[in-house]
Design a protein around this motif. Sequence first.
Motif, mmCIF file in Angstrom:
data_model
loop_
_atom_site.group_PDB
_atom_site.id
_atom_site.type_symbol
_atom_site.label_atom_id
_atom_site.label_comp_id
_atom_site.label_asym_id
_atom_site.label_seq_id
_atom_site.Cartn_x
_atom_site.Cartn_y
_atom_site.Cartn_z
ATOM 1 N N SER A 9 13.103 -11.419 0.520
ATOM 2 C CA SER A 9 13.238 -9.991 0.786
ATOM 3 C C SER A 9 12.674 -9.167 -0.373
ATOM 4 O O SER A 9 11.983 -8.164 -0.162
ATOM 5 N N PHE A 10 12.956 -9.600 -1.591
ATOM 6 C CA PHE A 10 12.435 -8.902 -2.761
ATOM 7 C C PHE A 10 10.906 -8.980 -2.802
ATOM 8 O O PHE A 10 10.238 -7.992 -3.112
ATOM 9 N N ILE A 11 10.357 -10.143 -2.478
ATOM 10 C CA ILE A 11 8.896 -10.320 -2.461
ATOM 11 C C ILE A 11 8.280 -9.391 -1.421
ATOM 12 O O ILE A 11 7.271 -8.725 -1.681
ATOM 13 N N ASP A 12 8.879 -9.327 -0.260
ATOM 14 C CA ASP A 12 8.400 -8.446 0.798
ATOM 15 C C ASP A 12 8.411 -6.988 0.333
ATOM 16 O O ASP A 12 7.438 -6.256 0.523
ATOM 17 N N ASP A 13 9.504 -6.580 -0.281
ATOM 18 C CA ASP A 13 9.603 -5.210 -0.806
ATOM 19 C C ASP A 13 8.578 -4.955 -1.899
ATOM 20 O O ASP A 13 8.002 -3.862 -1.976
ATOM 21 N N ALA A 14 8.330 -5.946 -2.745
ATOM 22 C CA ALA A 14 7.348 -5.794 -3.822
ATOM 23 C C ALA A 14 5.948 -5.594 -3.252
ATOM 24 O O ALA A 14 5.168 -4.783 -3.773
ATOM 25 N N VAL A 15 5.638 -6.307 -2.185
ATOM 26 C CA VAL A 15 4.327 -6.137 -1.544
ATOM 27 C C VAL A 15 4.214 -4.735 -0.955
ATOM 28 O O VAL A 15 3.197 -4.059 -1.138
ATOM 29 N N GLU A 16 5.246 -4.286 -0.277
ATOM 30 C CA GLU A 16 5.234 -2.934 0.296
ATOM 31 C C GLU A 16 5.095 -1.879 -0.802
ATOM 32 O O GLU A 16 4.346 -0.909 -0.641
ATOM 33 N N PHE A 17 5.797 -2.063 -1.900
ATOM 34 C CA PHE A 17 5.690 -1.129 -3.024
ATOM 35 C C PHE A 17 4.265 -1.133 -3.581
ATOM 36 O O PHE A 17 3.698 -0.081 -3.890
ATOM 37 N N ALA A 18 3.678 -2.314 -3.714
ATOM 38 C CA ALA A 18 2.320 -2.425 -4.243
ATOM 39 C C ALA A 18 1.314 -1.757 -3.314
ATOM 40 O O ALA A 18 0.359 -1.126 -3.786
ATOM 41 N N VAL A 19 1.527 -1.868 -2.018
ATOM 42 C CA VAL A 19 0.644 -1.202 -1.055
ATOM 43 C C VAL A 19 0.714 0.310 -1.254
ATOM 44 O O VAL A 19 -0.311 0.990 -1.327
ATOM 45 N N GLN A 20 1.921 0.837 -1.356
ATOM 46 C CA GLN A 20 2.080 2.278 -1.578
ATOM 47 C C GLN A 20 1.451 2.698 -2.896
ATOM 48 O O GLN A 20 0.806 3.745 -2.983
ATOM 49 N N TYR A 21 1.632 1.881 -3.925
ATOM 50 C CA TYR A 21 1.052 2.169 -5.241
ATOM 51 C C TYR A 21 -0.467 2.231 -5.152
ATOM 52 O O TYR A 21 -1.087 3.152 -5.685
ATOM 53 N N MET A 22 -1.067 1.286 -4.463
ATOM 54 C CA MET A 22 -2.526 1.242 -4.333
ATOM 55 C C MET A 22 -3.041 2.435 -3.516
ATOM 56 O O MET A 22 -4.106 2.978 -3.814
ATOM 57 N N GLU A 23 -2.289 2.824 -2.496
ATOM 58 C CA GLU A 23 -2.692 3.981 -1.684
ATOM 59 C C GLU A 23 -2.686 5.258 -2.484
ATOM 60 O O GLU A 23 -3.494 6.153 -2.257
ATOM 61 N N GLU A 24 -1.768 5.379 -3.443
ATOM 62 C CA GLU A 24 -1.672 6.577 -4.269
ATOM 63 C C GLU A 24 -2.826 6.673 -5.267
ATOM 64 O O GLU A 24 -3.160 7.755 -5.711
ATOM 65 N N LEU A 25 -3.385 5.529 -5.617
ATOM 66 C CA LEU A 25 -4.506 5.521 -6.546
ATOM 67 C C LEU A 25 -5.724 5.968 -5.801
ATOM 68 O O LEU A 25 -6.557 6.633 -6.025
#
Length: 76
Positions: free
Chosen positions: A60-76
């Motif tokens: 679950s944490f890994i899944d959340d980390a991927v989702e967070f990373a996607v959002q982070y990349m979109e903001e860049l």
Amino acid sequence: MLKNIKLTIKELAKTAVLMAEKSLGSKMGQEKKKMAIKYITENIPVSSPFKPLISLLLSSFIDDAVEFAVQYMEEL
């Protein structure tokens, strides 16, 4: 130790999402997510016999980390 692994997973997630995006391009969200999760689980800094257990316990944490990373990349 678990805190260090979680921090490492967050960093691995950023790398994994970037690699998946470069490799698969756009419009393949589920495939990119699977690729990112596979990258993270393969590169978790624990002994090989423990990787499946850690991956399961932190799925679950890994899944959340991927989702967070996607959002982070979109903001860049």
